[in-house]
Design a protein around this motif. Structure first.
Motif, PDB file in Angstrom:
ATOM      1  N   ALA A  23      54.266  54.383  51.100  1.00 33.27           N
ATOM      2  CA  ALA A  23      53.820  55.046  52.340  1.00 33.27           C
ATOM      3  C   ALA A  23      54.004  54.151  53.572  1.00 33.27           C
ATOM      4  O   ALA A  23      53.642  54.550  54.677  1.00 33.27           O
ATOM      5  CB  ALA A  23      52.355  55.457  52.198  1.00 33.27           C
ATOM      6  N   GLY A  24      54.527  52.940  53.392  1.00 35.52           N
ATOM      7  CA  GLY A  24      54.824  52.071  54.533  1.00 35.52           C
ATOM      8  C   GLY A  24      53.874  50.897  54.708  1.00 35.52           C
ATOM      9  O   GLY A  24      53.995  50.118  55.652  1.00 35.52           O
ATOM     10  N   ILE A  25      52.917  50.747  53.803  1.00 38.35           N
ATOM     11  CA  ILE A  25      51.974  49.616  53.907  1.00 38.35           C
ATOM     12  C   ILE A  25      52.681  48.328  53.467  1.00 38.35           C
ATOM     13  O   ILE A  25      53.396  48.317  52.455  1.00 38.35           O
ATOM     14  CB  ILE A  25      50.723  49.859  53.015  1.00 38.35           C
ATOM     15  N   ARG A  26      52.475  47.259  54.255  1.00 37.49           N
ATOM     16  CA  ARG A  26      53.106  45.992  53.899  1.00 37.49           C
ATOM     17  C   ARG A  26      52.090  44.859  53.754  1.00 37.49           C
ATOM     18  O   ARG A  26      52.390  43.810  53.209  1.00 37.49           O
ATOM     19  CB  ARG A  26      54.157  45.603  54.967  1.00 37.49           C
ATOM     20  N   GLU A  27      50.889  45.047  54.275  1.00 35.80           N
ATOM     21  CA  GLU A  27      49.865  43.999  54.133  1.00 35.80           C
ATOM     22  C   GLU A  27      48.699  44.566  53.346  1.00 35.80           C
ATOM     23  O   GLU A  27      48.125  45.592  53.736  1.00 35.80           O
ATOM     24  CB  GLU A  27      49.406  43.509  55.496  1.00 35.80           C
ATOM     25  N   PHE A  28      48.377  43.915  52.254  1.00 36.14           N
ATOM     26  CA  PHE A  28      47.331  44.395  51.355  1.00 36.14           C
ATOM     27  C   PHE A  28      46.150  43.433  51.374  1.00 36.14           C
ATOM     28  O   PHE A  28      46.336  42.228  51.142  1.00 36.14           O
ATOM     29  CB  PHE A  28      47.886  44.498  49.934  1.00 36.14           C
ATOM     30  N   ILE A  29      44.992  43.973  51.656  1.00 32.23           N
ATOM     31  CA  ILE A  29      43.778  43.142  51.717  1.00 32.23           C
ATOM     32  C   ILE A  29      42.928  43.543  50.513  1.00 32.23           C
ATOM     33  O   ILE A  29      42.390  44.652  50.460  1.00 32.23           O
ATOM     34  CB  ILE A  29      43.033  43.396  53.044  1.00 32.23           C
ATOM     35  N   ILE A  30      42.867  42.665  49.545  1.00 31.55           N
ATOM     36  CA  ILE A  30      42.139  42.990  48.314  1.00 31.55           C
ATOM     37  C   ILE A  30      40.741  42.389  48.422  1.00 31.55           C
ATOM     38  O   ILE A  30      40.597  41.169  48.613  1.00 31.55           O
ATOM     39  CB  ILE A  30      42.854  42.403  47.062  1.00 31.55           C
ATOM     40  N   ILE A  31      39.740  43.258  48.313  1.00 31.58           N
ATOM     41  CA  ILE A  31      38.357  42.782  48.353  1.00 31.58           C
ATOM     42  C   ILE A  31      37.946  42.526  46.911  1.00 31.58           C
ATOM     43  O   ILE A  31      37.835  43.447  46.110  1.00 31.58           O
ATOM     44  CB  ILE A  31      37.407  43.811  49.008  1.00 31.58           C
ATOM     45  N   THR A  32      37.782  41.253  46.614  1.00 34.20           N
ATOM     46  CA  THR A  32      37.620  40.880  45.225  1.00 34.20           C
ATOM     47  C   THR A  32      36.239  40.258  44.974  1.00 34.20           C
ATOM     48  O   THR A  32      35.396  40.218  45.855  1.00 34.20           O
ATOM     49  CB  THR A  32      38.817  39.971  44.822  1.00 34.20           C
ATOM     50  N   GLY A  33      36.009  39.862  43.735  1.00 36.06           N
ATOM     51  CA  GLY A  33      34.717  39.268  43.393  1.00 36.06           C
ATOM     52  C   GLY A  33      34.885  38.245  42.282  1.00 36.06           C
ATOM     53  O   GLY A  33      36.012  37.888  41.912  1.00 36.06           O
ATOM     54  N   ARG A  34      33.768  37.824  41.714  1.00 34.41           N
ATOM     55  CA  ARG A  34      33.817  36.812  40.645  1.00 34.41           C
ATOM     56  C   ARG A  34      34.557  37.360  39.425  1.00 34.41           C
ATOM     57  O   ARG A  34      34.467  38.550  39.128  1.00 34.41           O
ATOM     58  CB  ARG A  34      32.393  36.449  40.230  1.00 34.41           C
ATOM     59  N   GLY A  35      35.294  36.496  38.757  1.00 35.46           N
ATOM     60  CA  GLY A  35      35.944  36.869  37.498  1.00 35.46           C
ATOM     61  C   GLY A  35      37.141  37.791  37.665  1.00 35.46           C
ATOM     62  O   GLY A  35      37.502  38.512  36.741  1.00 35.46           O
ATOM     63  N   LYS A  36      37.757  37.781  38.839  1.00 35.29           N
ATOM     64  CA  LYS A  36      38.862  38.724  39.068  1.00 35.29           C
ATOM     65  C   LYS A  36      40.208  38.023  39.276  1.00 35.29           C
ATOM     66  O   LYS A  36      41.136  38.599  39.827  1.00 35.29           O
ATOM     67  CB  LYS A  36      38.542  39.579  40.306  1.00 35.29           C
ATOM     68  N   VAL A  37      40.273  36.753  38.857  1.00 37.86           N
ATOM     69  CA  VAL A  37      41.469  35.952  39.147  1.00 37.86           C
ATOM     70  C   VAL A  37      42.734  36.543  38.512  1.00 37.86           C
ATOM     71  O   VAL A  37      43.826  36.426  39.070  1.00 37.86           O
ATOM     72  CB  VAL A  37      41.244  34.491  38.680  1.00 37.86           C
ATOM     73  N   SER A  38      42.592  37.232  37.373  1.00 38.92           N
ATOM     74  CA  SER A  38      43.791  37.762  36.714  1.00 38.92           C
ATOM     75  C   SER A  38      44.513  38.784  37.608  1.00 38.92           C
ATOM     76  O   SER A  38      45.717  38.973  37.503  1.00 38.92           O
ATOM     77  CB  SER A  38      43.453  38.386  35.361  1.00 38.92           C
ATOM     78  N   MET A  39      43.745  39.405  38.509  1.00 33.33           N
ATOM     79  CA  MET A  39      44.349  40.356  39.451  1.00 33.33           C
ATOM     80  C   MET A  39      45.300  39.615  40.404  1.00 33.33           C
ATOM     81  O   MET A  39      46.400  40.069  40.677  1.00 33.33           O
ATOM     82  CB  MET A  39      43.212  40.965  40.267  1.00 33.33           C
ATOM     83  N   GLU A  40      44.850  38.435  40.870  1.00 27.66           N
ATOM     84  CA  GLU A  40      45.693  37.643  41.773  1.00 27.66           C
ATOM     85  C   GLU A  40      46.935  37.157  41.028  1.00 27.66           C
ATOM     86  O   GLU A  40      48.047  37.204  41.541  1.00 27.66           O
ATOM     87  CB  GLU A  40      44.904  36.448  42.323  1.00 27.66           C
ATOM     88  N   ASN A  41      46.723  36.725  39.783  1.00 24.88           N
ATOM     89  CA  ASN A  41      47.869  36.253  38.990  1.00 24.88           C
ATOM     90  C   ASN A  41      48.885  37.366  38.773  1.00 24.88           C
ATOM     91  O   ASN A  41      50.089  37.131  38.783  1.00 24.88           O
ATOM     92  CB  ASN A  41      47.397  35.727  37.625  1.00 24.88           C
ATOM     93  N   HIS A  42      48.388  38.583  38.590  1.00 24.77           N
ATOM     94  CA  HIS A  42      49.283  39.706  38.313  1.00 24.77           C
ATOM     95  C   HIS A  42      50.297  39.906  39.438  1.00 24.77           C
ATOM     96  O   HIS A  42      51.450  40.251  39.194  1.00 24.77           O
ATOM     97  CB  HIS A  42      48.474  40.989  38.089  1.00 24.77           C
ATOM     98  N   PHE A  43      49.839  39.717  40.686  1.00 30.63           N
ATOM     99  CA  PHE A  43      50.747  39.963  41.822  1.00 30.63           C
ATOM    100  C   PHE A  43      51.467  38.698  42.287  1.00 30.63           C
ATOM    101  O   PHE A  43      52.193  38.724  43.268  1.00 30.63           O
ATOM    102  CB  PHE A  43      49.982  40.618  42.978  1.00 30.63           C
ATOM    103  N   ASP A  44      51.263  37.616  41.564  1.00 25.50           N
ATOM    104  CA  ASP A  44      51.915  36.364  41.897  1.00 25.50           C
ATOM    105  C   ASP A  44      53.276  36.312  41.189  1.00 25.50           C
ATOM    106  O   ASP A  44      53.538  37.123  40.299  1.00 25.50           O
ATOM    107  CB  ASP A  44      51.015  35.225  41.386  1.00 25.50           C
ATOM    108  N   TYR A  45      54.120  35.346  41.565  1.00 21.88           N
ATOM    109  CA  TYR A  45      55.407  35.208  40.870  1.00 21.88           C
ATOM    110  C   TYR A  45      55.216  34.254  39.684  1.00 21.88           C
ATOM    111  O   TYR A  45      54.926  33.073  39.883  1.00 21.88           O
ATOM    112  CB  TYR A  45      56.477  34.673  41.831  1.00 21.88           C
ATOM    113  N   PRO A  46      55.369  34.726  38.448  1.00 18.23           N
ATOM    114  CA  PRO A  46      55.106  33.861  37.290  1.00 18.23           C
ATOM    115  C   PRO A  46      56.351  33.070  36.931  1.00 18.23           C
ATOM    116  O   PRO A  46      57.162  33.515  36.116  1.00 18.23           O
ATOM    117  CB  PRO A  46      54.742  34.874  36.204  1.00 18.23           C
ATOM    118  N   TYR A  47      56.482  31.909  37.527  1.00 23.77           N
ATOM    119  CA  TYR A  47      57.720  31.143  37.401  1.00 23.77           C
ATOM    120  C   TYR A  47      58.131  30.919  35.936  1.00 23.77           C
ATOM    121  O   TYR A  47      59.269  31.184  35.541  1.00 23.77           O
ATOM    122  CB  TYR A  47      57.591  29.801  38.148  1.00 23.77           C
ATOM    123  N   GLU A  48      57.166  30.458  35.114  1.00 20.53           N
ATOM    124  CA  GLU A  48      57.509  30.109  33.714  1.00 20.53           C
ATOM    125  C   GLU A  48      57.980  31.342  32.944  1.00 20.53           C
ATOM    126  O   GLU A  48      58.976  31.297  32.227  1.00 20.53           O
ATOM    127  CB  GLU A  48      56.309  29.489  32.974  1.00 20.53           C
TER     128      GLU A  48
END
Ligand code: G1P
Length: 303
Positions: free
Chosen positions: A51-76
């Motif tokens: 729909a044209g969105i380019r900046e995503f603001i994720i409101i997160t909380g404790r224990g949610k780090v896997s969400m950040e990892n999911h959208f990261d580039y997994p080099y290995e």
């Protein structure tokens, strides 16, 4: 009225505890529950990007780090897939986030309600309008993307827009309900002059409920700063929307897209079946199994 700014930012509230999915969500964010092979939050990101969105603001909380990892580039992982020539899998890993999309993560800290969660994104939205997508609601895109239509409506009129649908009487108390400014819909559009959060069926001003997609004017952030706790003692987004409706007006966009409430076990299972049946590889094997199950269920009903 000055021309409204373009909508390129979206807030995705993802700090909820997911208690309805315990024990699955004990150590895993509910936004990472998968519908077929994608976490539910990825459906929201793909829909918004389209729909044209380019900046995503994720409101997160404790224990949610896997969400950040999911959208990261997994080099290995990417490197291993490349070396093994698993190029289709490599594409999947790369495509979780297009290269021109930006992610911002900010923590809600305390569970003070949806309105507070949205407000936590205010330093990033600044004076810009923004979309809000509740990832529990998985909205299918057919030929048209409802959020893109809503953004177009906002950019044309300067009025905030909510996605809505008619809800059965016994489900009215689960939704933010629209107060209509005039009777009936004009195509897919409704003129709205207020909202009530989760009213009793007999007190509901209409049977149109808010689905988790919003395009909001920047004024919402100011109102959210001071709005008093409402239903359930929480800071409700709906209450801020009601205030804005009185000053700026508001539109409803009636969705024609199928939507699954993945915050609920039944909706979540339905979403899995629906998307599984869209995949020819799965559908070929799943369809006979579903037929078999239906026959068995019919036998049990007759007994
Ligand atoms: C939230 C909103 C409600 C809206 C709903 C849509 O409720 O408060 O107004 O109708 O999302 O999914 P929740 O489902 O988080 O209780």
């Amino acid at each position: 009225m000055s021309t409204p700014r373009k909508v390129t930012k979206a807030i995705i509230p993802a700090a909820g505890l997911g208690t309805r999915f315990l024990p699955a969500t004990k150590a895993m964010p509910k936004e990472m529950l998968t519908v077929v092979n994608k976490p539910i939050i990825q459906y929201a990101i793909e829909e918004a990007y389209e729909a044209g969105i380019r900046e995503f603001i994720i409101i997160t909380g404790r224990g949610k780090v896997s969400m950040e990892n999911h959208f990261d580039y997994p080099y290995e992982l990417a490197d291993t897939l490349l070396k093994k020539n698993k190029l289709a899998e490599l594409e999947m890993v790369k495509n979780t986030l297009p290269s021109d999309a930006r992610m911002y993560y900010t923590r809600q800290g305390e569970p003070l309600g949806l309105g507070h969660a949205v407000w936590c994104g205010h330093t990033i939205t600044g004076d810009d309008p923004f979309a809000v997508l509740l990832p529990d609601d998985v909205v299918c895109r057919g030929k048209n993307n409802g959020l893109a239509e809503m953004i177009k409506m906002y950019e044309e009129t300067g009025k905030s827009v909510v996605m809505c649908e008619e809800v059965p009487q016994d489900r009215v108390s689960n939704y933010g309900i629209l107060k209509l400014a005039e009777q009936g819909a004009k195509g897919s559009r409704l003129s709205v002059n207020g909202f009530v959060e989760k009213p009793k069926a007999e007190e509901a001003p209409s049977n149109y409920g808010v689905v988790g997609r919003y395009v909001l004017s920047p004024a919402h952030m100011k109102v959210l700063e001071t709005v008093k706790p409402g239903k359930g003692g929480e800071i409700q987004l709906t209450d801020a929307m009601a205030e804005i409706a009185a000053t700026e007006g508001y539109s409803g966009y009636i969705s024609t897209n199928r939507r699954f409430d993945c915050g609920d076990k039944v909706g979540f299972q339905m979403a899995n079946l629906y998307f599984a049946m869209k995949d020819p590889y799965i559908a070929e094997r799943l369809q006979p199994f579903l037929n078999e199950m239906a026959t068995e269920a019919a036998k049990v009903c007759k007994m």
